[in-house]
Design a protein around this motif. Structure first.
Motif, PDB file in Angstrom:
ATOM      1  N   MET A   1      -0.619  12.152   9.330  1.00  0.00           N
ATOM      2  CA  MET A   1      -1.900  11.895   8.654  1.00  0.00           C
ATOM      3  C   MET A   1      -1.688  11.270   7.281  1.00  0.00           C
ATOM      4  O   MET A   1      -2.533  10.517   6.790  1.00  0.00           O
ATOM      5  CB  MET A   1      -2.690  13.204   8.508  1.00  0.00           C
ATOM      6  CG  MET A   1      -2.015  14.241   7.633  1.00  0.00           C
ATOM      7  SD  MET A   1      -2.637  15.925   7.867  1.00  0.00           S
ATOM      8  CE  MET A   1      -4.048  15.920   6.801  1.00  0.00           C
ATOM      9  N   TRP A   2      -0.548  11.581   6.653  1.00  0.00           N
ATOM     10  CA  TRP A   2      -0.258  11.049   5.315  1.00  0.00           C
ATOM     11  C   TRP A   2       0.449   9.702   5.465  1.00  0.00           C
ATOM     12  O   TRP A   2       1.672   9.586   5.344  1.00  0.00           O
ATOM     13  CB  TRP A   2       0.549  12.060   4.515  1.00  0.00           C
ATOM     14  CG  TRP A   2      -0.232  13.321   4.331  1.00  0.00           C
ATOM     15  CD1 TRP A   2      -1.489  13.453   3.806  1.00  0.00           C
ATOM     16  CD2 TRP A   2       0.168  14.648   4.713  1.00  0.00           C
ATOM     17  NE1 TRP A   2      -1.890  14.765   3.825  1.00  0.00           N
ATOM     18  CE2 TRP A   2      -0.899  15.524   4.375  1.00  0.00           C
ATOM     19  CE3 TRP A   2       1.314  15.166   5.291  1.00  0.00           C
ATOM     20  CZ2 TRP A   2      -0.836  16.893   4.608  1.00  0.00           C
ATOM     21  CZ3 TRP A   2       1.377  16.522   5.537  1.00  0.00           C
ATOM     22  CH2 TRP A   2       0.305  17.378   5.185  1.00  0.00           C
ATOM     23  N   VAL A   3      -0.346   8.687   5.728  1.00  0.00           N
ATOM     24  CA  VAL A   3       0.205   7.387   6.073  1.00  0.00           C
ATOM     25  C   VAL A   3       0.739   6.617   4.864  1.00  0.00           C
ATOM     26  O   VAL A   3       1.282   5.524   5.025  1.00  0.00           O
ATOM     27  CB  VAL A   3      -0.823   6.533   6.844  1.00  0.00           C
ATOM     28  CG1 VAL A   3      -1.140   7.172   8.178  1.00  0.00           C
ATOM     29  CG2 VAL A   3      -2.093   6.320   6.032  1.00  0.00           C
ATOM     30  N   ALA A   4       0.621   7.173   3.658  1.00  0.00           N
ATOM     31  CA  ALA A   4       1.341   6.577   2.533  1.00  0.00           C
ATOM     32  C   ALA A   4       2.841   6.622   2.790  1.00  0.00           C
ATOM     33  O   ALA A   4       3.602   5.874   2.173  1.00  0.00           O
ATOM     34  CB  ALA A   4       1.016   7.317   1.233  1.00  0.00           C
ATOM     35  N   ASN A   5       3.267   7.477   3.698  1.00  0.00           N
ATOM     36  CA  ASN A   5       4.673   7.569   4.084  1.00  0.00           C
ATOM     37  C   ASN A   5       4.991   6.809   5.365  1.00  0.00           C
ATOM     38  O   ASN A   5       6.129   6.838   5.836  1.00  0.00           O
ATOM     39  CB  ASN A   5       5.085   9.025   4.300  1.00  0.00           C
ATOM     40  CG  ASN A   5       4.855   9.885   3.075  1.00  0.00           C
ATOM     41  OD1 ASN A   5       4.073  10.819   3.108  1.00  0.00           O
ATOM     42  ND2 ASN A   5       5.534   9.567   1.987  1.00  0.00           N
ATOM     43  N   ALA A   6       4.004   6.151   5.954  1.00  0.00           N
ATOM     44  CA  ALA A   6       4.234   5.488   7.236  1.00  0.00           C
ATOM     45  C   ALA A   6       5.181   4.303   7.110  1.00  0.00           C
ATOM     46  O   ALA A   6       6.024   4.065   7.976  1.00  0.00           O
ATOM     47  CB  ALA A   6       2.897   5.029   7.836  1.00  0.00           C
ATOM     48  N   ALA A   7       5.030   3.539   6.039  1.00  0.00           N
ATOM     49  CA  ALA A   7       5.782   2.293   5.916  1.00  0.00           C
ATOM     50  C   ALA A   7       5.701   1.774   4.491  1.00  0.00           C
ATOM     51  O   ALA A   7       4.894   2.247   3.686  1.00  0.00           O
ATOM     52  CB  ALA A   7       5.210   1.238   6.865  1.00  0.00           C
ATOM     53  N   THR A   8       6.530   0.793   4.198  1.00  0.00           N
ATOM     54  CA  THR A   8       6.393  -0.012   2.990  1.00  0.00           C
ATOM     55  C   THR A   8       5.857  -1.378   3.417  1.00  0.00           C
ATOM     56  O   THR A   8       6.326  -1.948   4.403  1.00  0.00           O
ATOM     57  CB  THR A   8       7.736  -0.178   2.269  1.00  0.00           C
ATOM     58  OG1 THR A   8       8.274   1.114   1.976  1.00  0.00           O
ATOM     59  CG2 THR A   8       7.573  -0.957   0.976  1.00  0.00           C
ATOM     60  N   VAL A   9       4.880  -1.877   2.674  1.00  0.00           N
ATOM     61  CA  VAL A   9       4.216  -3.126   3.036  1.00  0.00           C
ATOM     62  C   VAL A   9       4.325  -4.125   1.894  1.00  0.00           C
ATOM     63  O   VAL A   9       4.020  -3.788   0.742  1.00  0.00           O
ATOM     64  CB  VAL A   9       2.730  -2.885   3.369  1.00  0.00           C
ATOM     65  CG1 VAL A   9       2.086  -4.175   3.889  1.00  0.00           C
ATOM     66  CG2 VAL A   9       2.559  -1.756   4.377  1.00  0.00           C
ATOM     67  N   SER A  10       4.749  -5.350   2.200  1.00  0.00           N
ATOM     68  CA  SER A  10       4.774  -6.438   1.215  1.00  0.00           C
ATOM     69  C   SER A  10       3.847  -7.541   1.690  1.00  0.00           C
ATOM     70  O   SER A  10       3.980  -8.023   2.814  1.00  0.00           O
ATOM     71  CB  SER A  10       6.189  -7.002   1.062  1.00  0.00           C
ATOM     72  OG  SER A  10       7.069  -6.051   0.498  1.00  0.00           O
TER      73      SER A  10
END
Length: 448
Positions: free
Chosen positions: A106-115
């Motif tokens: 649910m804490w998708v701030a940890n899902a990926a890094t996006v550029s």
């Protein structure tokens, strides 16, 4: 061409529970073993998505994971039918079953890094799924995360996807929770800001003594290389080890940035002045005017910040150029934090308004407004290429709330996780969800 910051919020999964699995996360540990309310948690998250959509912000939704993760339990030696795997794990290794049921995706701030495309060498939006290898219950997320992101951002002309970094301690990667981006405009080249807790190979960098530093410098550098970022568009900063030992397990618990603004606690970083000067110089070369707001420890202590999640907030740019801060209800409940925020918004500065949301179910497990969203900067062409099924609209909000009411329990305890029926409920719900969001087959039970 107009560009947007789109917030894709994580939809809370049907197995939302308080397992107390995250050592170093004070809220997660302090609420361990309490009964949770998955239905309320999902509806609270959806209410925030709807509110931001109605305020004019671009809003999307990111699907949860299949839980319990029976395949993960099989890899650990449990065998038989799915029901037998769950029953045997409950009998012989309940902590492993609890970990395999976690709804932490649910804490998708940890899902990926996006550029965004404005920063990358090939002019595409790049995604690297986070390996999250510091915690077992999160380390099993990235294969499905990659599949879901691939179904959302499918057009290879606009989007590039990278597998998670090697799942070893030296490349511990926690995704966007330790990454932000500064820019004059979302469609212009910006400066990507990577915050790390320790270095895996360079002993010159101090490390925390009590709690683990989850993000390494080497992981951040690897992601920057994968995304094709230039040296003049990247700044690395070390998180203060002493605040990690006070429960600041990610940078987004002690700082938040957006546009040209960094909002941070006085004790957040090491070598703060040097870091601020580098951000100012590099953003200035890209046409930006870097600005920072430092919250002094004399007004808000680190303990206040951790308990209230003041910095785990969403800092949003409005059409008139002012900024809005989205905070959890816990900020209003902390006298010092609320007094600081009242003074901040009345001073006529950069942040003009604070809006409070009730996210108690998420907060009790250690995640606030910022944890619940993955930010993706997109131009109009790229936004048009996103799977339209995941973009929040009033009809989609209505459909998802009905879906939650239909499939979610309103009480879940540790003993309930041992019920094989919960797995069937979860799979039935997710199978329907993939049709609602037009994702196709992204879960193992749909593929195998």
């Amino acid at each position: 061409m107009k560009s947007y910051e789109v917030n894709f919020d994580g939809l809370v999964g049907p197995t939302h529970n308080y397992g107390g699995l995250s050592y170093g996360n004070v809220a997660s540990q302090s609420n361990s073993q309490q009964s949770s309310n998955p239905k309320e948690a999902a509806l609270q998250g959806l209410a925030k998505m709807k509110a931001l959509m109605e305020m004019g912000f671009q809003q999307g939704v990111l699907a949860p994971q299949e839980r319990p993760d029976v395949a993960a339990l099989r890899r650990l030696g449990f065998s038989g039918s799915d029901a037998q795997v769950i029953e045997r794990a409950a009998k012989d290794a309940m902590p492993l079953l609890v970990a395999s049921c976690s709804a932490s995706s649910m804490w998708v701030a940890n899902a990926a890094t996006v550029s965004p495309s404005a920063d990358t060498a090939d002019g595409r939006v790049h995604f690297t799924a986070a390996n999250l290898n510091c915690k077992y219950h999160r380390s099993i997320e990235h294969p499905t995360t990659s599949g879901v992101l691939g179904a959302m951002f499918a057009d290879p002309q606009h989007f590039a996807h990278h597998a998670a970094l090697p799942a070893v301690a030296q490349f511990g990667d926690e995704g966007a929770a330790n990454h932000t981006r500064f820019c004059r405009d979302y469609g212009q080249a910006g400066v990507e800001f990577f915050v790390f807790g320790r270095s895996a190979f360079d002993t010159r960098y101090p490390a925390p003594q009590k709690y683990p530093a989850r993000q390494t410098l080497e992981a951040s550098q690897a992601v920057a290389r994968l995304h094709g970022l230039s040296d003049d568009g990247v700044v690395y900063a070390q998180q203060n080890p002493s605040v990690i030992d006070q429960g600041v397990f990610h940078n987004d618990v002690i700082a938040v940035g957006n546009g040209e603004v960094l909002f941070y606690h006085e004790d957040a970083f090491l070598e703060t002045d040097k870091m601020l000067a580098e951000l100012d110089a590099k953003l200035g070369k890209r046409g930006g005017n870097f600005q920072s707001i430092c919250v002094p420890r004399s007004q808000v202590t680190v303990e206040d910040a951790v308990r209230s999640y003041l910095f785990n907030s969403q800092l949003l740019s409005r059409a008139d150029g002012s900024m809005l801060l989205i905070v959890p209800e816990e900020c209003r409940g902390n006298e010092r934090v609320w007094q600081y925020l009242q003074g901040l918004t009345s001073s006529g500065g950069l942040i003009r308004e604070v809006k409070v949301f009730d996210l108690k179910q998420s907060m009790q497990n250690g995640g606030g407004p910022a944890c619940l969203r993955l930010r993706v900067a997109l131009n109009q062409t790229e936004l048009a290429a996103v799977n339209p099924g995941v973009i929040m609209t009033a009809p989609l909000y209505g459909t998802l709330t009905q879906w939650v009411d239909k499939h979610y329990r309103d009480r879940l305890s540790e003993n309930d996780l041992a019920d094989p029926q919960l797995l069937l409920e979860c799979r039935t719900a997710l199978d329907e969800l993939t049709q609602i969001l037009k994702l196709g087959a992204v879960y193992p039970f749909q593929i195998n």
